[in-house]
Design a protein around this motif. Structure first.
Motif, PDB file in Angstrom:
ATOM      1  N   ASN A  33       0.820  -1.211   0.000  1.00 39.01           N
ATOM      2  CA  ASN A  33       0.000   0.000   0.000  1.00 39.01           C
ATOM      3  C   ASN A  33       0.854   1.261   0.000  1.00 39.01           C
ATOM      4  O   ASN A  33       0.483   2.259  -0.628  1.00 39.01           O
ATOM      5  CB  ASN A  33      -0.941   0.000   1.200  1.00 39.01           C
ATOM      6  N   ALA A  34       1.979   1.223   0.693  1.00 37.74           N
ATOM      7  CA  ALA A  34       2.883   2.380   0.677  1.00 37.74           C
ATOM      8  C   ALA A  34       3.373   2.644  -0.750  1.00 37.74           C
ATOM      9  O   ALA A  34       3.436   3.792  -1.204  1.00 37.74           O
ATOM     10  CB  ALA A  34       4.064   2.137   1.618  1.00 37.74           C
ATOM     11  N   ILE A  35       3.711   1.578  -1.469  1.00 38.70           N
ATOM     12  CA  ILE A  35       4.141   1.712  -2.869  1.00 38.70           C
ATOM     13  C   ILE A  35       2.980   2.184  -3.735  1.00 38.70           C
ATOM     14  O   ILE A  35       3.107   3.100  -4.549  1.00 38.70           O
ATOM     15  CB  ILE A  35       4.695   0.369  -3.388  1.00 38.70           C
ATOM     16  N   GLY A  36       1.823   1.543  -3.569  1.00 44.01           N
ATOM     17  CA  GLY A  36       0.675   1.862  -4.411  1.00 44.01           C
ATOM     18  C   GLY A  36       0.160   3.269  -4.221  1.00 44.01           C
ATOM     19  O   GLY A  36      -0.208   3.949  -5.191  1.00 44.01           O
ATOM     20  N   LEU A  56       7.163  -6.070  -4.094  1.00 39.90           N
ATOM     21  CA  LEU A  56       7.234  -5.369  -5.381  1.00 39.90           C
ATOM     22  C   LEU A  56       6.103  -5.798  -6.310  1.00 39.90           C
ATOM     23  O   LEU A  56       5.469  -4.958  -6.961  1.00 39.90           O
ATOM     24  CB  LEU A  56       8.585  -5.642  -6.040  1.00 39.90           C
ATOM     25  N   ALA A  57       5.850  -7.092  -6.376  1.00 42.45           N
ATOM     26  CA  ALA A  57       4.785  -7.593  -7.259  1.00 42.45           C
ATOM     27  C   ALA A  57       3.425  -7.049  -6.838  1.00 42.45           C
ATOM     28  O   ALA A  57       2.656  -6.534  -7.669  1.00 42.45           O
ATOM     29  CB  ALA A  57       4.776  -9.118  -7.251  1.00 42.45           C
ATOM     30  N   LEU A  58       3.117  -7.134  -5.546  1.00 44.01           N
ATOM     31  CA  LEU A  58       1.834  -6.636  -5.062  1.00 44.01           C
ATOM     32  C   LEU A  58       1.764  -5.115  -5.152  1.00 44.01           C
ATOM     33  O   LEU A  58       0.718  -4.545  -5.480  1.00 44.01           O
ATOM     34  CB  LEU A  58       1.614  -7.086  -3.616  1.00 44.01           C
ATOM     35  N   GLY A  59       2.889  -4.452  -4.851  1.00 45.61           N
ATOM     36  CA  GLY A  59       2.907  -2.984  -4.893  1.00 45.61           C
ATOM     37  C   GLY A  59       2.694  -2.429  -6.282  1.00 45.61           C
ATOM     38  O   GLY A  59       1.954  -1.450  -6.467  1.00 45.61           O
ATOM     39  N   LEU A  60       3.306  -3.043  -7.281  1.00 47.86           N
ATOM     40  CA  LEU A  60       3.124  -2.576  -8.658  1.00 47.86           C
ATOM     41  C   LEU A  60       1.721  -2.876  -9.168  1.00 47.86           C
ATOM     42  O   LEU A  60       1.146  -2.078  -9.922  1.00 47.86           O
ATOM     43  CB  LEU A  60       4.175  -3.216  -9.564  1.00 47.86           C
ATOM     44  N   ASN A  61       1.177  -4.005  -8.747  1.00 42.69           N
ATOM     45  CA  ASN A  61      -0.209  -4.307  -9.105  1.00 42.69           C
ATOM     46  C   ASN A  61      -1.152  -3.249  -8.523  1.00 42.69           C
ATOM     47  O   ASN A  61      -2.035  -2.732  -9.219  1.00 42.69           O
ATOM     48  CB  ASN A  61      -0.582  -5.698  -8.579  1.00 42.69           C
ATOM     49  N   LEU A  62      -0.941  -2.913  -7.261  1.00 42.20           N
ATOM     50  CA  LEU A  62      -1.783  -1.907  -6.612  1.00 42.20           C
ATOM     51  C   LEU A  62      -1.560  -0.525  -7.210  1.00 42.20           C
ATOM     52  O   LEU A  62      -2.497   0.275  -7.315  1.00 42.20           O
ATOM     53  CB  LEU A  62      -1.497  -1.892  -5.112  1.00 42.20           C
ATOM     54  N   THR A  63      -0.334  -0.231  -7.611  1.00 38.16           N
ATOM     55  CA  THR A  63      -0.032   1.055  -8.241  1.00 38.16           C
ATOM     56  C   THR A  63      -0.907   1.287  -9.463  1.00 38.16           C
ATOM     57  O   THR A  63      -1.424   2.389  -9.680  1.00 38.16           O
ATOM     58  CB  THR A  63       1.452   1.116  -8.640  1.00 38.16           C
ATOM     59  N   ALA A  64      -1.080   0.255 -10.276  1.00 41.81           N
ATOM     60  CA  ALA A  64      -1.880   0.383 -11.500  1.00 41.81           C
ATOM     61  C   ALA A  64      -3.327   0.734 -11.179  1.00 41.81           C
ATOM     62  O   ALA A  64      -3.924   1.618 -11.808  1.00 41.81           O
ATOM     63  CB  ALA A  64      -1.812  -0.912 -12.303  1.00 41.81           C
ATOM     64  N   PHE A  65      -3.898   0.066 -10.195  1.00 43.20           N
ATOM     65  CA  PHE A  65      -5.300   0.326  -9.850  1.00 43.20           C
ATOM     66  C   PHE A  65      -5.457   1.679  -9.161  1.00 43.20           C
ATOM     67  O   PHE A  65      -6.438   2.399  -9.403  1.00 43.20           O
ATOM     68  CB  PHE A  65      -5.842  -0.800  -8.976  1.00 43.20           C
ATOM     69  N   ASN A  66      -4.497   2.027  -8.305  1.00 40.14           N
ATOM     70  CA  ASN A  66      -4.566   3.330  -7.643  1.00 40.14           C
ATOM     71  C   ASN A  66      -4.373   4.469  -8.630  1.00 40.14           C
ATOM     72  O   ASN A  66      -4.932   5.559  -8.454  1.00 40.14           O
ATOM     73  CB  ASN A  66      -3.526   3.418  -6.531  1.00 40.14           C
ATOM     74  N   ILE A  89      -7.632  -3.104   0.629  1.00 37.62           N
ATOM     75  CA  ILE A  89      -8.131  -4.350   1.220  1.00 37.62           C
ATOM     76  C   ILE A  89      -8.130  -5.457   0.174  1.00 37.62           C
ATOM     77  O   ILE A  89      -7.965  -6.639   0.498  1.00 37.62           O
ATOM     78  CB  ILE A  89      -9.530  -4.143   1.834  1.00 37.62           C
ATOM     79  N   GLY A  90      -8.290  -5.078  -1.092  1.00 39.69           N
ATOM     80  CA  GLY A  90      -8.200  -6.071  -2.163  1.00 39.69           C
ATOM     81  C   GLY A  90      -6.813  -6.679  -2.242  1.00 39.69           C
ATOM     82  O   GLY A  90      -6.664  -7.892  -2.443  1.00 39.69           O
ATOM     83  N   ILE A  91      -5.787  -5.856  -2.057  1.00 38.42           N
ATOM     84  CA  ILE A  91      -4.418  -6.379  -2.121  1.00 38.42           C
ATOM     85  C   ILE A  91      -4.112  -7.206  -0.882  1.00 38.42           C
ATOM     86  O   ILE A  91      -3.300  -8.136  -0.923  1.00 38.42           O
ATOM     87  CB  ILE A  91      -3.396  -5.232  -2.306  1.00 38.42           C
ATOM     88  N   PHE A  92      -4.762  -6.899   0.243  1.00 33.32           N
ATOM     89  CA  PHE A  92      -4.636  -7.734   1.439  1.00 33.32           C
ATOM     90  C   PHE A  92      -5.140  -9.143   1.145  1.00 33.32           C
ATOM     91  O   PHE A  92      -4.511 -10.140   1.518  1.00 33.32           O
ATOM     92  CB  PHE A  92      -5.424  -7.111   2.598  1.00 33.32           C
ATOM     93  N   GLN A  93      -6.251  -9.235   0.447  1.00 30.64           N
ATOM     94  CA  GLN A  93      -6.806 -10.546   0.109  1.00 30.64           C
ATOM     95  C   GLN A  93      -5.973 -11.245  -0.967  1.00 30.64           C
ATOM     96  O   GLN A  93      -5.746 -12.459  -0.897  1.00 30.64           O
ATOM     97  CB  GLN A  93      -8.257 -10.382  -0.347  1.00 30.64           C
ATOM     98  N   GLN A  94      -5.496 -10.475  -1.944  1.00 31.61           N
ATOM     99  CA  GLN A  94      -4.694 -11.077  -3.016  1.00 31.61           C
ATOM    100  C   GLN A  94      -3.310 -11.488  -2.541  1.00 31.61           C
ATOM    101  O   GLN A  94      -2.641 -12.285  -3.211  1.00 31.61           O
ATOM    102  CB  GLN A  94      -4.559 -10.100  -4.187  1.00 31.61           C
TER     103      GLN A  94
END
Length: 220
Positions: free
Chosen positions: A30-33, A94-104, A155-160
Motif C-alpha cells: 500500500n505504501a508503494i501503491g 514489489l509484485a503486489l505494490g506494482l499491481n496496486l499502483t496500476a489500480f490506484n 483491502i483487495g491487495i490484502f486478500q490477493q
C-alpha cells in the motif's frame, strides 16, 4: 455426513505468525501503491506521448493480467532476465505494490480530473509554479476524493496477498496450507483462515461505506 469437526486441532500460533507476514506485505504494498499510483496518474495525463503511452501500457498490463501470473513472473523471470536477485519477501512486496499502483493510478486519475478549475486558477494567481500546484492543490484534493477507492484497493491487495503462498512466502495462507497438511484438518484450518481474513477486511469495508455515505451527504 460422518465427518467429525475438531477445531481444537487448529493451532493459532503459526496462523498469527502468518497474519503478521500478510499485514507486512499489505502495508508495504500500500505504501508503494499510494505513492507511485499518484505519480503514474500524472504521467498518464501528460500531453507528451512518449511519457503518457508507456505509463498507460504499464497500467493496462497490471490491470489486465492475473495477479498470480505477475507474482510468478517476478519470482522466476526477473532473476533470469535482469540478473537481479532479491529475497522472496521483497519480490512479493514489489509484485503486489506494482499491481496496486496500476489500480490506484486509475483512482487518482479520475480524482485529478475532478479537481475544480477554479482551484488551479487560484494557484496560478498566487504565483505557484506547476510543481507547487500539484503538491498543494491537486494532491490533497485528489487524495481526499479517492480515499474510498484507495481503501477498497488496499483491502483487495490484502486478500490477493494470499497468492504469494505459491512462491513459499510464509504468509497466512502458506501457514494455513502447512497446518492443514500436518493436522489432516483442512476444513477446520481453512475455515479459521477465512475468518481471519474476514475479521481484518470487514471493518475496512465498513469504513469505506461510511466515507462514501459521508461524501454523498457533503455533495448533496
Amino acid at each position: 455426513m460422518n465427518y467429525s469437526f475438531n477445531f481444537n486441532a487448529v493451532s493459532f500460533e503459526p496462523l498469527l505468525k502468518g497474519l503478521i507476514v500478510t499485514l507486512e506485505l499489505t502495508l508495504a504494498a500500500n505504501a508503494i501503491g499510494l505513492t507511485f499510483g499518484f505519480l503514474v496518474a500524472l504521467l498518464i495525463m501528460s500531453r507528451i506521448a512518449a511519457i503518457r503511452l508507456p505509463a498507460m501500457l504499464s497500467v493496462e498490463f497490471f490491470r489486465c493480467t492475473p495477479a498470480i501470473v505477475q507474482i510468478v513472473w517476478f519470482f522466476y523471470c526477473v532473476p533470469m532476465l535482469f540478473d537481479v536477485y532479491l529475497d522472496s519477501m521483497t519480490m512479493g512486496i514489489l509484485a503486489l505494490g506494482l499491481n496496486l499502483t496500476a489500480f490506484n493510478a486509475e483512482a487518482y486519475r479520475a480524482a485529478i480530473q475532478a479537481v475544480p478549475r477554479e482551484q488551479l486558477d487560484a494557484g496560478i494567481a498566487l504565483g505557484l509554479n506547476p510543481f507547487q500546484r500539484v503538491l498543494y492543490i491537486v494532491l490533497p484534493t485528489a487524495f481526499r476524493a479517492s480515499i474510498p477507492v484507495l481503501l477498497t484497493n488496499g483491502i483487495g491487495i490484502f486478500q490477493q496477498s494470499a497468492l504469494v503462498a505459491i512462491v513459499a512466502i510464509q504468509d497466512l495462507m502458506y501457514q494455513g496450507k502447512s497446518l492443514a497438511t500436518e493436522t489432516y484438518r483442512p476444513i477446520e484450518t481453512f475455515t479459521v483462515v477465512a475468518l481471519i481474513y474476514f475479521a481484518v477486511s470487514f471493518p475496512v469495508t465498513q469504513i469505506v461505506g461510511y466515507l462514501e455515505r459521508r461524501r454523498q451527504l457533503l455533495m448533496s
